[in-house]
Design a protein around this motif. Structure first.
Motif, short mmCIF file in Angstrom:
data_model
loop_
_atom_site.label_atom_id
_atom_site.label_comp_id
_atom_site.label_asym_id
_atom_site.label_seq_id
_atom_site.Cartn_x
_atom_site.Cartn_y
_atom_site.Cartn_z
N ALA A 150 -15.05 9.04 30.62
CA ALA A 150 -14.86 9.26 29.19
C ALA A 150 -14.38 10.68 28.92
O ALA A 150 -13.49 10.90 28.09
CB ALA A 150 -16.17 8.98 28.45
N GLU A 151 -14.94 11.65 29.62
CA GLU A 151 -14.55 13.05 29.42
C GLU A 151 -13.11 13.31 29.83
O GLU A 151 -12.44 14.18 29.27
CB GLU A 151 -15.49 13.96 30.22
N GLU A 152 -12.61 12.56 30.82
CA GLU A 152 -11.27 12.80 31.34
C GLU A 152 -10.18 11.95 30.68
O GLU A 152 -9.04 11.94 31.11
CB GLU A 152 -11.26 12.58 32.86
N ARG A 179 -27.12 -0.48 30.37
CA ARG A 179 -27.40 0.95 30.44
C ARG A 179 -26.12 1.78 30.37
O ARG A 179 -26.07 2.84 29.75
CB ARG A 179 -28.18 1.28 31.72
N LEU A 180 -25.05 1.30 31.03
CA LEU A 180 -23.78 2.02 30.99
C LEU A 180 -23.21 2.01 29.56
O LEU A 180 -22.71 3.03 29.08
CB LEU A 180 -22.78 1.39 31.96
N LYS A 181 -23.31 0.88 28.90
CA LYS A 181 -22.82 0.77 27.52
C LYS A 181 -23.57 1.74 26.61
O LYS A 181 -22.97 2.38 25.72
CB LYS A 181 -22.96 -0.68 27.03
N GLU A 182 -24.86 1.88 26.84
CA GLU A 182 -25.67 2.80 26.03
C GLU A 182 -25.33 4.26 26.33
O GLU A 182 -25.38 5.12 25.45
CB GLU A 182 -27.15 2.55 26.27
N THR A 185 -20.50 5.78 25.08
CA THR A 185 -20.21 5.17 23.78
C THR A 185 -18.81 5.46 23.27
O THR A 185 -18.36 4.88 22.29
CB THR A 185 -21.23 5.67 22.73
N GLU A 186 -18.10 6.39 23.95
CA GLU A 186 -16.78 6.81 23.44
C GLU A 186 -15.67 5.82 23.77
O GLU A 186 -14.64 5.78 23.08
CB GLU A 186 -16.39 8.17 24.04
N CYS A 210 -21.66 -5.37 26.08
CA CYS A 210 -20.38 -4.92 26.63
C CYS A 210 -19.22 -5.39 25.75
O CYS A 210 -19.35 -6.34 24.98
CB CYS A 210 -20.20 -5.40 28.07
N ASP A 211 -18.11 -4.69 25.87
CA ASP A 211 -16.96 -4.94 25.00
C ASP A 211 -16.00 -5.98 25.53
O ASP A 211 -15.05 -6.36 24.84
CB ASP A 211 -16.19 -3.62 24.81
#
Length: 359
Positions: A150-152, A179-182, A185-186, A210-211
């Motif tokens: 997400a940061e990259e 847990r990853l979805k939580e 979030t970006e 999940c999306d």
């Protein structure tokens, strides 16, 4: 809905077969970034796309930020695809023992450098990544890897909710997807693992938030799963339950597409052999007929053999469930000293990206 890249499976013919059933994004086989940059002819054959195939999605595998960057720029500037997915989930020993696939996210700074190089060089093309939970239960990497992505500037992340040690055995840990979805979030988070039916996909979304879903082994011998997914996400209870005759028709269509891709009936049908058991799972079909279907050398012969099937035999209740690879590993093959320093940014040797390592 995404068709997961599968070596030797998700070629142009299989992708077309699945697209004929329903919507979604259908990703190419895993492509080694170095082989792409070096313009290996076989690699360019593997990234062919069909007329009207859109979006054109390519999955790249690599361990070197410089090479990944060159490959991403090449895809963007030469219009080779509309989307790039990066593979950090492959668990096969010939990949992990060289520091690639699901072994690489343990080296978090190297992962960051690879993602940054891909995103910067891809320009306007979206870059996504697919990963596993980690190497094993003692070396989980997915939460930190998701945050780094997400940061990259990665557009989305997909999690196959197994570790590399699990390989394709055991049960997928859907709670890890939650847990990853939580934690991330970006950007969208997609879930992968143990989706054998459209109702499994609905349950995964409901339980994890999940999306989207990524389907791999669940569509082996079941390309109509994408038809079911379309219906399920529209809220329709309609599901495909084809009788054996319709399955046989789909087998012939699949074989025809493979022969067209390969350019030879003999070689196309040889490639189709691995699919026979997946299509016929759960149906009552004798061993002699199964053997005959895996030894045909012409499409006419295949059509004749398929014509011998009991076309009215109904869809068996036990037809769903695991297909393809299974079983866990005693340990994960890794480069010597790989676990010593997760902050090490040393790029694995050039043999980690040879032209055949991306399977």
């Amino acid at each position: 809905m995404v068709l997961a890249p599968m070596a030797g499976i998700t070629n142009i013919g299989f992708r077309r077969l699945c697209r004929e059933q329903g919507g979604g994004m259908f990703v190419s086989e895993m492509i080694t970034s170095r082989a792409l940059v070096e313009r290996v002819p076989l690699t360019f054959q593997m990234i062919r796309f069909g007329e009207g195939e859109t979006p054109r999605s390519i999955q790249l595998y690599g361990v070197d930020p410089v090479v990944i960057g060159k490959a991403a720029r090449m895809v963007a500037e030469e219009g080779l695809a509309d989307h790039i997915d990066l593979n950090f989930g492959c668990p096969v020993p010939k990949v992990t023992r060289r520091g690639g696939g699901s072994a690489l996210p343990y080296k978090r700074n190297l992962l960051r450098a690879i993602l940054r190089a891909a995103v910067v060089n891809a320009g306007a093309l979206p870059v996504t990544m697919k990963m596993r939970k980690g190497i094993d239960d003692d070396h989980l990497t997915y939460l930190e890897a998701g945050r780094i992505a997400a940061e990259e500037g990665v557009a989305a992340v997909a999690l196959h909710a197994r570790t590399a040690r699990q390989h394709y055995g055991g049960a997928a840990d859907w709670d890890a997807i939650r847990r990853l979805k939580e934690a991330v979030t970006e950007i969208p988070v997609l879930g992968n693992g143990d989706i054998w039916s459209a109702d499994d996909a609905l349950r995964m979304v409901a339980e994890t938030g999940c999306d989207g879903v990524v389907v791999g082994r669940g569509c082996l011998g079941r390309p109509w799963l994408f038809r079911d997914l379309d219906a399920a996400f529209r809220g329709s209870p309609e599901r495909a339950r084809p009788a054996l005759g319709e399955v046989g028709d789909m087998m012939l269509r699949h074989a025809e597409l493979l022969c067209e891709v390969v350019g030879s009936e003999r070689h196309g049908l040889a490639d189709f052999r691995k699919h026979v058991g997946w299509y016929l799972k759960g149906f009552t079909v004798g061993a002699e007929t199964r053997r005959a279907l895996t030894s045909v050398v012409t499409l006419a012969e295949m059509a004749e053999r398929l014509g011998e099937l009991d076309r009215e035999q109904p869809w068996p209740d036990e037809a769903d469930g695991p297909r393809g690879k299974s079983g866990e590993r005693d340990k994960v093959a890794l480069p010597h000293g790989w676990l010593d320093d997760p902050d090490d940014t040393t790029v694995p040797g050039a043999d980690a990206e040879d032209a055949t390592s991306g399977g």
